[in-house]
Design a protein around this motif. Structure first.
Motif, short mmCIF file in Angstrom:
data_model
loop_
_atom_site.label_atom_id
_atom_site.label_comp_id
_atom_site.label_asym_id
_atom_site.label_seq_id
_atom_site.Cartn_x
_atom_site.Cartn_y
_atom_site.Cartn_z
N MET A 93 0.85 -1.19 0.00
CA MET A 93 0.00 0.00 0.00
C MET A 93 0.88 1.24 0.00
O MET A 93 1.84 1.30 0.76
CB MET A 93 -0.87 0.00 1.26
N ILE A 94 0.58 2.15 -0.89
CA ILE A 94 1.38 3.39 -0.94
C ILE A 94 0.52 4.51 -0.37
O ILE A 94 -0.58 4.78 -0.86
CB ILE A 94 1.73 3.75 -2.40
N LYS A 95 1.03 5.16 0.68
CA LYS A 95 0.30 6.31 1.23
C LYS A 95 0.43 7.49 0.29
O LYS A 95 1.53 7.77 -0.20
CB LYS A 95 0.90 6.72 2.57
N ILE A 96 -0.66 8.18 0.04
CA ILE A 96 -0.59 9.40 -0.76
C ILE A 96 -0.48 10.57 0.21
O ILE A 96 -1.36 10.76 1.06
CB ILE A 96 -1.88 9.59 -1.60
N LEU A 97 0.58 11.33 0.07
CA LEU A 97 0.80 12.45 0.99
C LEU A 97 0.51 13.78 0.30
O LEU A 97 0.62 13.89 -0.92
CB LEU A 97 2.25 12.44 1.48
N SER A 98 0.18 14.76 1.09
CA SER A 98 -0.04 16.10 0.54
C SER A 98 1.32 16.76 0.25
O SER A 98 2.36 16.29 0.75
CB SER A 98 -0.83 16.95 1.54
N ALA A 99 1.29 17.88 -0.50
CA ALA A 99 2.55 18.58 -0.81
C ALA A 99 3.22 19.02 0.50
O ALA A 99 4.45 18.95 0.64
CB ALA A 99 2.26 19.78 -1.71
N GLU A 100 2.39 19.40 1.45
CA GLU A 100 2.94 19.88 2.73
C GLU A 100 3.61 18.72 3.49
O GLU A 100 4.69 18.86 4.05
CB GLU A 100 1.78 20.49 3.54
N GLN A 101 2.99 17.54 3.43
CA GLN A 101 3.59 16.37 4.11
C GLN A 101 4.90 15.98 3.41
O GLN A 101 5.87 15.61 4.08
CB GLN A 101 2.62 15.18 4.07
N ILE A 102 4.92 16.08 2.08
CA ILE A 102 6.15 15.72 1.35
C ILE A 102 7.27 16.68 1.72
O ILE A 102 8.42 16.28 1.90
CB ILE A 102 5.89 15.70 -0.18
N ARG A 103 6.92 17.95 1.90
CA ARG A 103 7.94 18.93 2.32
C ARG A 103 8.53 18.56 3.68
O ARG A 103 9.73 18.61 3.92
CB ARG A 103 7.32 20.34 2.37
N ARG A 104 7.62 18.14 4.59
CA ARG A 104 8.10 17.77 5.92
C ARG A 104 8.93 16.49 5.86
O ARG A 104 9.87 16.31 6.62
CB ARG A 104 6.92 17.60 6.88
N TRP A 105 8.58 15.59 4.94
CA TRP A 105 9.32 14.33 4.77
C TRP A 105 10.75 14.63 4.29
O TRP A 105 11.73 14.05 4.76
CB TRP A 105 8.57 13.46 3.75
N ASP A 106 10.81 15.57 3.38
CA ASP A 106 12.07 16.07 2.85
C ASP A 106 12.97 16.56 4.01
O ASP A 106 14.12 16.14 4.17
CB ASP A 106 11.66 17.25 1.94
N LEU A 107 12.36 17.41 4.86
CA LEU A 107 13.12 17.99 5.98
C LEU A 107 13.53 16.92 6.99
O LEU A 107 14.63 16.93 7.54
CB LEU A 107 12.28 19.07 6.68
N TYR A 108 12.61 15.98 7.24
CA TYR A 108 12.87 14.88 8.18
C TYR A 108 14.09 14.09 7.72
O TYR A 108 14.98 13.75 8.49
CB TYR A 108 11.63 13.99 8.23
N THR A 109 14.14 13.81 6.41
CA THR A 109 15.25 13.03 5.85
C THR A 109 16.55 13.82 5.97
O THR A 109 17.59 13.27 6.36
CB THR A 109 14.95 12.70 4.36
N ILE A 110 16.47 15.10 5.62
CA ILE A 110 17.67 15.96 5.69
C ILE A 110 18.25 15.93 7.10
O ILE A 110 19.44 15.78 7.32
CB ILE A 110 17.31 17.39 5.24
N LYS A 111 17.34 15.98 8.09
CA LYS A 111 17.80 16.04 9.49
C LYS A 111 18.27 14.66 10.00
O LYS A 111 19.28 14.56 10.68
CB LYS A 111 16.63 16.55 10.35
N ASN A 112 17.52 13.61 9.65
CA ASN A 112 17.78 12.32 10.29
C ASN A 112 18.77 11.43 9.57
O ASN A 112 19.35 10.54 10.19
CB ASN A 112 16.46 11.56 10.48
N GLU A 113 18.94 11.64 8.25
CA GLU A 113 19.85 10.70 7.56
C GLU A 113 21.29 10.84 8.06
O GLU A 113 21.87 9.81 8.42
CB GLU A 113 19.74 10.93 6.04
N PRO A 114 21.90 11.95 8.22
CA PRO A 114 21.53 13.26 7.67
C PRO A 114 22.09 13.40 6.25
O PRO A 114 23.05 12.72 5.89
CB PRO A 114 22.21 14.23 8.63
N ILE A 115 21.48 14.33 5.51
CA ILE A 115 21.96 14.62 4.16
C ILE A 115 21.67 16.10 3.91
O ILE A 115 20.66 16.63 4.43
CB ILE A 115 21.27 13.71 3.11
#
Ligand SMILES: NC(=O)C1=CN([C@@H]2O[C@H](COP(=O)(O)OP(=O)(O)OC[C@H]3O[C@@H](n4cnc5c(N)ncnc54)[C@H](OP(=O)(O)O)[C@@H]3O)[C@@H](O)[C@H]2O)[C@@H](O)CC1
Ligand SMILES: [K+]
Length: 502
Positions: free
Chosen positions: A1-23
């Motif tokens: 199952m693929i969750k469909i996220l809003s543009a705002e959620q994708i932005r937060r996902w982007d930031l989450y990855t930048i912080k936690n990977e980090p990258i």
């Protein structure tokens, strides 16, 4: 199952990855662009002249990185920056400068300065950061892209399209192919906006999957791998009664074929016992063409006027080819009140409900309604656009505690818990007579088998589309008929029964 996220959620996902990977955000842009180019080159294996059209945000930044990577691969690239008189985003500026180290950029202040003479256009004007409809210079640039005879591949989103709302104004790139990052966007799945996306592919850009564990969404895509296999377990000492008793109420003069298709689909989908209730005119044809079915004959010759003794059935499918004779309409009320288990309701049964709207509140809770858009509009009224319609489907499923299957290119299954699932299988060859009847049969079989109706609907729609995809492989889209789906069902089920079907 693929969750469909809003543009705002994708932005937060982007930031989450930048912080936690980090990258760094710039390296993430590089990674996304590499994934884009890698996929592009799997399809286009010769070097082309390409125009890359970049905007001022990170979508444009991707464009510059993609342009650079293509030059490294030996492509001839013309890179254009649309100058809206705004500052470039930080990462776009970085990517732009890196590109300038190897090549020049054509700055476009007026649309006349944009010369698109290459064989391919890469559209990186706007992505998920679109903040308003594309008008003015943005609209003119998009118009030029659309007028070009070159094929267009959009980066992440067709420029001008919103990720999670429907545009009423402004221009939108009509992409031939959209390569999107990490997850498909809601607007890809809606007819009016999906039109602009063309074919679409998702590339993994390595966003941190932990983010998804806590992020909720009412929207998701249902895939073959989500099929609940417990619906298909058959044990050695089980008897046919274990696999459900279906009553199919279908057919009228000139539409007995619908009774055949829906009944045969139920039998092919594992039903233990199937009875089909038809008007007298259908007796000979059904008995001959479907000897596995038990036939119950109505007192009327050309339409159905009474259905009795329904208690013994585990599920009722009603509607295919039923016709809208008022006497048929009368049986719905008694059927809905006497049969207290969920049903699969399709086609003319829905049209009959639309003629007597009070019936909708009598439909047994949990029942599955399978309207196409026309039937849905007749039942619940018109909507201004596809997104509004999906919201309406969702709220009706909650309010009436029904499962609503809105049939279309990405069939929507809205369940009483407020979730909306988009189907991922099927093709345009299935837009032909009788395919809906087959779906009613499949879903009825799964309900009779004891599947909860939300699962039965999701799995039924997915299996139906999968059968369509296999049928397409054999007969193509143009010649595809509903009976080809019946022929494809055994292959689908044998795939599901085997352990390695995904
Ligand atoms: N998902 C991910 O993890 C990753 C995402 N990445 C990429 O980032 C993209 C999103 O980038 P983004 O947020 O910078 O927005 P983007 O779409 O470039 O546009 C913003 C600019 O356009 C402007 N603008 C907007 N509308 C306008 C209009 N109608 N007419 C004129 N101007 C308009 C807007 O101006 P403003 O609204 O501020 O006035 C701003 O300047 C995403 O799609 C993907 O490609 C990858 O790089 C890495 C990983
Ligand atoms: K784009």
């Amino acid at each position: 199952m693929i969750k469909i996220l809003s543009a705002e959620q994708i932005r937060r996902w982007d930031l989450y990855t930048i912080k936690n990977e980090p990258i760094s955000s710039f390296d993430l842009m590089e990674r996304a662009s590499e994934a884009f180019v890698k996929l592009l080159l799997t399809k286009i294996n010769h070097k082309l002249n390409v125009d890359v059209v970049c905007g001022p945000g990170n979508n444009g930044g991707d464009g510059f990185a993609i342009a650079r990577l293509l030059i490294e691969k030996g492509w001839k690239v013309n890179c254009h920056l649309i100058d809206f008189g705004v500052k470039l985003s930080e990462d776009c500026r970085k990517s732009y400068r890196k590109y300038l180290d190897i090549c020049q950029v054509n700055i476009v202040k007026q649309y006349k300065e944009l010369d698109l003479s290459g064989e391919l256009i890469i559209d990186a004007v706007f992505g998920s950061g679109l903040s308003r409809p594309a008008t003015g210079l943005a609209g003119e640039v998009i118009q030029l892209i659309n007028q070009s005879s070159a094929k267009t591949v959009s980066v992440d989103m067709p420029s001008g399209l919103f990720a999670d709302k429907v545009n009423l104004t402004g221009r939108i790139v009509e992409a031939d192919w959209t390569i999107t990052f990490q997850v498909p966007k809601l607007s890809f799945l809606i007819p009016e906006s999906g039109f602009y996306v063309g074919e679409w592919s998702v590339v993994d850009i390595g966003l941190d999957l932990n983010f998804l564990k806590t992020e909720s969404s009412d929207y998701s895509i249902f895939e073959k791998s989500d099929i609940d296999r417990s619906l298909f377990i058959r044990k050695k000492y089980d008897h046919k009664g274990k696999y459900g008793r279906v009553l199919m109420v279908a057919g009228s003069l000139g539409k007995i074929g619908a009774a055949y298709l829906s009944s045969k689909a139920a039998l092919k989908s594992g039903t233990g016992l199937l009875t089909v209730h038809i008007p007298k005119v259908g007796y000979g044809p059904i008995q001959t063409s479907l000897p596995e079915a038990m036939v119950s004959i109505d007192s009327e010759k050309e339409f159905i006027s009474q259905v009795d003794n329904v208690d013994a059935f585990d599920a009722i499918g009603i509607g295919p080819g039923l016709g809208t004779n008022p006497k048929t309409g009368k049986i719905l009320k008694s059927l809905f009140t006497s049969f207290n288990k969920p049903m699969a309701i399709d086609a003319d049964a829905l049209n009959l409900i639309a003629l007597d709207k009070e019936l909708i509140d009598l439909v047994p809770k949990g029942s599955v309604l399978t309207p196409h858009i026309g039937e849905f509009n007749r039942l619940f009224g018109e909507c201004d656009n596809g997104l509004e319609r999906i919201e309406k489907v969702k709220s009706i499923a909650i309010e009436k505690q029904l499962v609503i299957v809105l049939k279309g290119a990405h069939t929507v299954i809205a369940t009483p818990d407020g979730k909306v699932h988009f189907n991922s299988t099927g093709n345009s060859g299935m837009a032909t007579a009788g395919c809906g009847d087959v779906l009613t049969g499949i879903i009825s079989a799964f309900i009779a088998r004891g599947g909860d109706t939300s699962t039965s609907a999701k799995v039924g729609v997915c299996i139906h589309g999968w059968a369509g995809d296999l049928a397409e492989k054999t007969v193509g889209k143009t010649a595809l008929m509903a009976s080809d789906l019946l022929s494809a069902l055994p292959k689908v089920f044998s795939n599901v029964e085997s352990s390695d079907f995904i």
